[in-house]
Design a protein around this motif. Sequence first.
Motif, mmCIF file in Angstrom:
data_model
loop_
_atom_site.group_PDB
_atom_site.id
_atom_site.type_symbol
_atom_site.label_atom_id
_atom_site.label_comp_id
_atom_site.label_asym_id
_atom_site.label_seq_id
_atom_site.Cartn_x
_atom_site.Cartn_y
_atom_site.Cartn_z
ATOM 1 N N GLN A 231 0.852 -1.187 0.000
ATOM 2 C CA GLN A 231 0.000 0.000 0.000
ATOM 3 C C GLN A 231 0.886 1.234 0.000
ATOM 4 O O GLN A 231 2.068 1.170 0.336
ATOM 5 C CB GLN A 231 -0.918 0.015 1.229
ATOM 6 C CG GLN A 231 -1.883 -1.166 1.294
ATOM 7 C CD GLN A 231 -2.710 -1.149 2.574
ATOM 8 O OE1 GLN A 231 -2.782 -0.139 3.256
ATOM 9 N NE2 GLN A 231 -3.331 -2.277 2.882
ATOM 10 N N ASP A 232 0.312 2.368 -0.376
ATOM 11 C CA ASP A 232 1.088 3.602 -0.430
ATOM 12 C C ASP A 232 1.524 3.991 0.986
ATOM 13 O O ASP A 232 0.686 4.186 1.879
ATOM 14 C CB ASP A 232 0.234 4.716 -1.058
ATOM 15 C CG ASP A 232 1.040 5.983 -1.304
ATOM 16 O OD1 ASP A 232 2.243 5.996 -0.965
ATOM 17 O OD2 ASP A 232 0.460 6.956 -1.816
ATOM 18 N N SER A 236 -0.002 5.555 5.248
ATOM 19 C CA SER A 236 0.176 4.698 6.422
ATOM 20 C C SER A 236 -0.253 5.422 7.696
ATOM 21 O O SER A 236 0.257 6.510 8.007
ATOM 22 C CB SER A 236 1.645 4.266 6.541
ATOM 23 O OG SER A 236 1.893 3.688 7.798
#
Length: 659
Positions: A231-232, A236
């Motif tokens: 995921q980017d 986060s």
Amino acid sequence: IHQPPYRLKRFQIHRPITSPSFRSIWIQASVRGFAESSIRSREKKMATMKSLIGLINKIQRACTVLGDHGGEGMSLWEALPTVAVVGGQSSGKSSVLESVVGRDFLPRGSGIVTRRPLVLQLHKTEDGTTEYAEFLHAPRKKFTDFAAVRKEIEDETDRMTGKSKAISNIPIQLSIYSPNVVNLTLIDLPGLTKVAVEGQPESIVADIENMVRSYVEKPNCIILAISPANQDIATSDAIKLAKEVDPTGERTFGVATKLDIMDKGTDCLDVLEGRAYRLQHPWVGIVNRSQADINKRVDMIAARRKEREYFETSPEYGHLASRMGSEYLAKLLSQHLETVIRQKIPSIVALINKSIDEINAELDRIGRPIAVDSGAQLYTILELCRAFDRVFKEHLDGGRPGGDRIYGVFDHQLPAALKKLPFDRHLSTKNVQKVVSEADGYQPHLIAPEQGYRRLIDGSISYFKGPAEATVDAVHFVLKELVRKSISETEELKRFPTLASDIAAAANEALERFRDESRKTVLRLVDMESSYLTVEFFRKLHMEPEKEKPNPRNAPQPNADIYSDSHFRKIGSNVSAYINMVCDTLRISLPKAVVYCQVREAKRSLLNFFYAQVGRKEKEKLGAMLDEDPQLMERRGTLAKRLDLYKQARDDIDAVAWK
């Protein structure tokens, strides 16, 4: 040759070695000596690291037992360096922890699984020893089956939060002893989430973030931010929160999980090599077990081996293999935690010393435990009575407010009451005529109505009894109020409610006796004024010539009528003048009598009768009088335990930190 290697080296410096065989022997001995020295140094360093981290673990467990688990100011628990594991749901946080431990032991499922902080203390044991786990809430039970550990975590969570999906900030303390771990302490926090699921309160998102924030915002907390690489990283939750509380990145370690399931053609090299989302510490890549491996219950040791093979053979990450994986992460964190502990020891010791001083001061304020023998108990009771007596006298003498109210009774209340007495009605012409006529009976007075005078004076003086008794009662009320205030202001008595109640009752009983005696005295003073009249006053009145009124028309004067209105007005005026004199006298003498009988006696002998009673009491009754407030006893017990903890922590630090 037979000397230790360093002696050989010293010998070589002062005496050159020329023999080749001797030189060969010397070189072998020197190399062996340096190797042994290096091993000893490394073992000493590892022992020190184990000691320091073990010391923090020990203090942390003791804090938890005493209910100190952070969240309430700068507690000792919060001052201890810790590693908090932060990540969003499904970030691979649980898998990272299990990889570090080498065991499958954490609850799994959908939604929020971790609903209480889990303080995970890892203790490295000798190779070949049996792995086991212990919970702080069940200290005598060893868990060798880690499936049972998972079940106990779930059950202990439910015991605190119920079967609902609510969260609690009270941690679960778990220690794992294994040859497959490094000495390390981690705190597993609930996963950050963005949406509340069914059965959770709407505030759950903010509640979890606030709980996590309360841990990671502490300056001694090391943040382990878990972010899935597929995921980017910019989105986060863990990195976002870490940036807020640690903008410089000095306390943050980034962990990228799920490297093996990133989209084809993509990698995480920019992050791992420090070109993107740079932190003060290097990022570490982790390869978690797949869901299939979890379902197949693949051994965690085998999973570690598989992870090593992945990095060693990976075309993208092969050059970083020595700095990747859960084993490297554990060693890195352990070494850094040991370094931080060394740096923070002076501030921890300073906090401990400050806390010890504060606890001792509070224990002195609320009082130390009382001895059990009757002599010590009697001495304590008498000392507490004297402490109360000192405060009471300070109120009377002006050291504390309240005594001035007694003067207010004499200066305002008594004069006001005297002014309100109904002398105008009693000495009106009509009433004077009535009293004088009744006193004369069948034989009217010849010159002056002496009996009438006496009846008028007696009747007037009897009115003074009301203000006199009211003055006694008013001063009694002030003294009772001062007793109440003195009881509440005597700090030493606050821990003994039974004794305080007994002292208050005894003081009030004494004040009642003083009031009775004072009432008798002031009534005697009033009666004295009517029992013997001041004859000189009336003689002076008789000797004063009566002024003649002018008679412009020289009209003849009628014979004086002894029953005329002017005659009775004159009698009333004379009696009024005498009563005013008596009033002035009583205004001075009544306060003196009240002070003598009530205030003076209260200062001198308020608790004398109580002292005599206490001296005759048996040991059991003395102990009952010193029965303390349960909340105060509980508070003292808590302080005593905390004091012992801090003293033991200081001794342990002194014993370990400077080895």
